[in-house]
Write a protein that holds these residues in place. Sequence first.
Motif, short mmCIF file in Angstrom:
data_model
loop_
_atom_site.label_atom_id
_atom_site.label_comp_id
_atom_site.label_asym_id
_atom_site.label_seq_id
_atom_site.Cartn_x
_atom_site.Cartn_y
_atom_site.Cartn_z
N THR A 139 -9.13 -0.91 7.26
CA THR A 139 -8.19 -0.06 6.81
C THR A 139 -7.17 -0.38 6.59
O THR A 139 -6.81 -1.43 6.93
N ILE B 8 0.47 -1.61 -0.10
CA ILE B 8 -0.42 0.21 0.33
C ILE B 8 0.60 1.33 -0.12
O ILE B 8 2.03 1.56 0.58
N ILE C 288 -11.36 3.56 -1.58
CA ILE C 288 -11.64 3.77 0.54
C ILE C 288 -13.23 3.60 0.36
O ILE C 288 -13.64 4.90 0.60
N GLU D 261 0.47 5.95 -1.54
CA GLU D 261 -0.22 6.94 0.06
C GLU D 261 -1.65 6.66 -0.43
O GLU D 261 -2.63 6.06 -1.28
N ARG D 262 -2.50 7.38 0.03
CA ARG D 262 -4.08 7.24 0.27
C ARG D 262 -4.01 8.68 -0.90
O ARG D 262 -3.44 9.88 -0.45
N LYS E 31 -0.24 2.34 5.28
CA LYS E 31 0.78 3.28 4.27
C LYS E 31 1.86 1.76 4.13
O LYS E 31 2.42 1.04 6.06
N HIS F 80 -5.65 0.81 -7.97
CA HIS F 80 -5.75 1.04 -6.49
C HIS F 80 -6.68 0.50 -5.65
O HIS F 80 -7.61 -0.43 -6.76
N TYR G 109 -5.95 3.87 -1.97
CA TYR G 109 -4.80 3.68 -1.43
C TYR G 109 -4.64 3.23 -3.25
O TYR G 109 -4.26 2.21 -4.17
#
Length: 157
Positions: free
Chosen positions: A125, A62, A119, A64-65, A128, A116, A77
């Motif tokens: 959850t 994972i 979210i 970046e958001r 990173k 990706h 993500y």
Amino acid sequence: MIMSDTERFYLAYLTEPREAGDSSPHSPQHLTLVPPFVSDAQTVVDAVHSVKDTFRQFPFKIAERVQIGPNQNVAVYTIRPVQILVALHKALLDELEHRGIDMSHLKYVRDEYVPHITIKPKHPTLQKGQRLVVDHIAVMQKAKEARTVLAKEHLEQ
């Protein structure tokens, strides 16, 4: 089970435990490998079965958001590395097209494909740097009332 000609499917790596036959009103958390398209179930399952033997399990992390989409309003993500996911995506598209499925109308495929994980509030959850392993390709059936895992093809270690 009788299949209609207008069924929609998508191919994904599921980040939540789901088995073939599991169904729910919403999609489980997943990394899309091929976005929704119209076909018949057997053609899709056969195509995935054909491609799965050319890939072994592989890890990704994972990253970046970020916000993506035309209005930058979809929280996702990002994934690293992307090269092997892009290769798997293209192999699946090629095999589906080879079997007569029209993919020309799809957006965000081939050179526009960005691996990706979307979210959503009800999804787990992810952190990173978290490492996940693509160990299967799920054939997902997308109907108005449910998302069903039609088949889950496992990749060799």
